[in-house]
Motif scaffolding. Structure first.
Motif, short mmCIF file in Angstrom:
data_model
loop_
_atom_site.label_atom_id
_atom_site.label_comp_id
_atom_site.label_asym_id
_atom_site.label_seq_id
_atom_site.Cartn_x
_atom_site.Cartn_y
_atom_site.Cartn_z
N ALA A 1 13.64 3.25 -1.11
CA ALA A 1 13.68 2.66 0.30
C ALA A 1 12.23 1.65 0.41
O ALA A 1 12.62 0.76 1.11
CB ALA A 1 13.50 3.83 1.40
N LEU A 2 11.11 2.08 -0.09
CA LEU A 2 10.10 1.12 0.21
C LEU A 2 10.30 -0.12 -0.76
O LEU A 2 9.91 -1.30 -0.30
CB LEU A 2 8.74 1.84 -0.54
CG LEU A 2 8.07 2.90 0.43
CD1 LEU A 2 7.10 3.78 -0.31
CD2 LEU A 2 7.75 2.38 1.68
N LEU A 3 10.80 -0.26 -1.78
CA LEU A 3 11.17 -1.37 -2.59
C LEU A 3 12.27 -2.14 -1.59
O LEU A 3 12.13 -3.63 -1.64
CB LEU A 3 11.95 -0.99 -3.85
CG LEU A 3 10.89 -0.48 -5.11
CD1 LEU A 3 11.79 -0.13 -6.26
CD2 LEU A 3 9.99 -1.56 -5.39
N ASP B 1 0.78 -1.21 0.14
CA ASP B 1 0.12 -0.09 -0.04
C ASP B 1 0.80 1.25 0.00
O ASP B 1 0.37 2.13 -0.65
CB ASP B 1 -0.99 0.13 1.16
CG ASP B 1 -1.77 -1.07 1.27
OD1 ASP B 1 -2.36 -1.25 0.08
OD2 ASP B 1 -2.34 -1.58 2.33
N ASP B 2 1.95 1.18 0.91
CA ASP B 2 2.80 2.47 1.03
C ASP B 2 3.35 2.93 -0.34
O ASP B 2 3.47 3.83 -0.94
CB ASP B 2 3.98 2.32 1.90
CG ASP B 2 3.13 2.25 3.45
OD1 ASP B 2 1.99 2.52 3.52
OD2 ASP B 2 4.07 1.63 4.31
N LEU B 3 3.86 1.81 -1.01
CA LEU B 3 4.59 1.95 -2.30
C LEU B 3 3.66 2.25 -3.61
O LEU B 3 3.79 3.22 -4.10
CB LEU B 3 5.18 0.52 -2.81
CG LEU B 3 5.93 0.35 -4.20
CD1 LEU B 3 7.11 1.63 -4.14
CD2 LEU B 3 6.45 -0.93 -4.10
N ASN C 1 1.70 6.36 -7.03
CA ASN C 1 0.55 7.45 -7.64
C ASN C 1 0.65 8.92 -7.28
O ASN C 1 -0.24 9.75 -7.92
CB ASN C 1 -1.00 6.72 -7.40
CG ASN C 1 -0.97 5.22 -8.24
OD1 ASN C 1 -0.58 5.44 -9.35
ND2 ASN C 1 -1.41 4.36 -7.56
N GLY C 2 1.30 8.95 -5.93
CA GLY C 2 1.23 10.44 -5.53
C GLY C 2 2.48 11.18 -6.06
O GLY C 2 2.70 11.49 -6.96
N ALA C 3 3.47 11.45 -5.09
CA ALA C 3 4.57 12.33 -5.18
C ALA C 3 5.63 11.71 -6.19
O ALA C 3 6.30 12.47 -6.62
CB ALA C 3 5.07 12.73 -3.53
N ARG C 4 5.72 10.48 -6.32
CA ARG C 4 6.87 9.97 -7.02
C ARG C 4 8.13 10.28 -6.47
O ARG C 4 9.08 10.68 -7.24
CB ARG C 4 6.45 10.34 -8.35
CG ARG C 4 5.46 9.64 -8.93
CD ARG C 4 5.44 9.88 -10.37
NE ARG C 4 3.79 10.04 -10.87
CZ ARG C 4 3.10 10.98 -11.11
NH1 ARG C 4 3.47 11.88 -11.31
NH2 ARG C 4 1.84 10.58 -11.73
N ASP C 5 8.59 10.24 -5.05
CA ASP C 5 9.86 10.76 -4.72
C ASP C 5 10.70 9.41 -4.96
O ASP C 5 10.45 8.32 -4.08
CB ASP C 5 9.79 11.18 -3.22
CG ASP C 5 11.03 11.51 -2.59
OD1 ASP C 5 11.93 11.60 -3.42
OD2 ASP C 5 11.25 11.58 -1.43
#
Length: 62
Positions: free
Chosen positions: A52-54, A35-37, A42-46
């Motif tokens: 880090a999430l990957l 979900d966080d990824l 879909n949002g900020a694309r930082d």
């Protein structure tokens, strides 16, 4: 509100991320729904946060 580009789809063994624009799978197979990824894609694309999430989701598979 437009259609989301990235969505999680349940597949045998977990979840995969579907790219609606490219019409193909993106990334690896995840045991838990990322979900966080998805929110970041879909949002900020930082890029730093996505990386880090990957790493976090890959480490959870081991």
């Amino acid at each position: 509100m437009g259609k989301r580009r990235y969505v999680a789809r349940g597949v045998p063994g977990g979840y995969r991320i579907w790219d609606n624009r490219a019409r193909g799978w993106w990334g690896d197979l995840y045991e838990l729904c990322p979900d966080d990824l998805l929110h970041e894609l879909n949002g900020a694309r930082d890029l730093d946060k996505i990386t880090a999430l990957l790493k976090r989701y890959r480490a959870a598979k081991r």
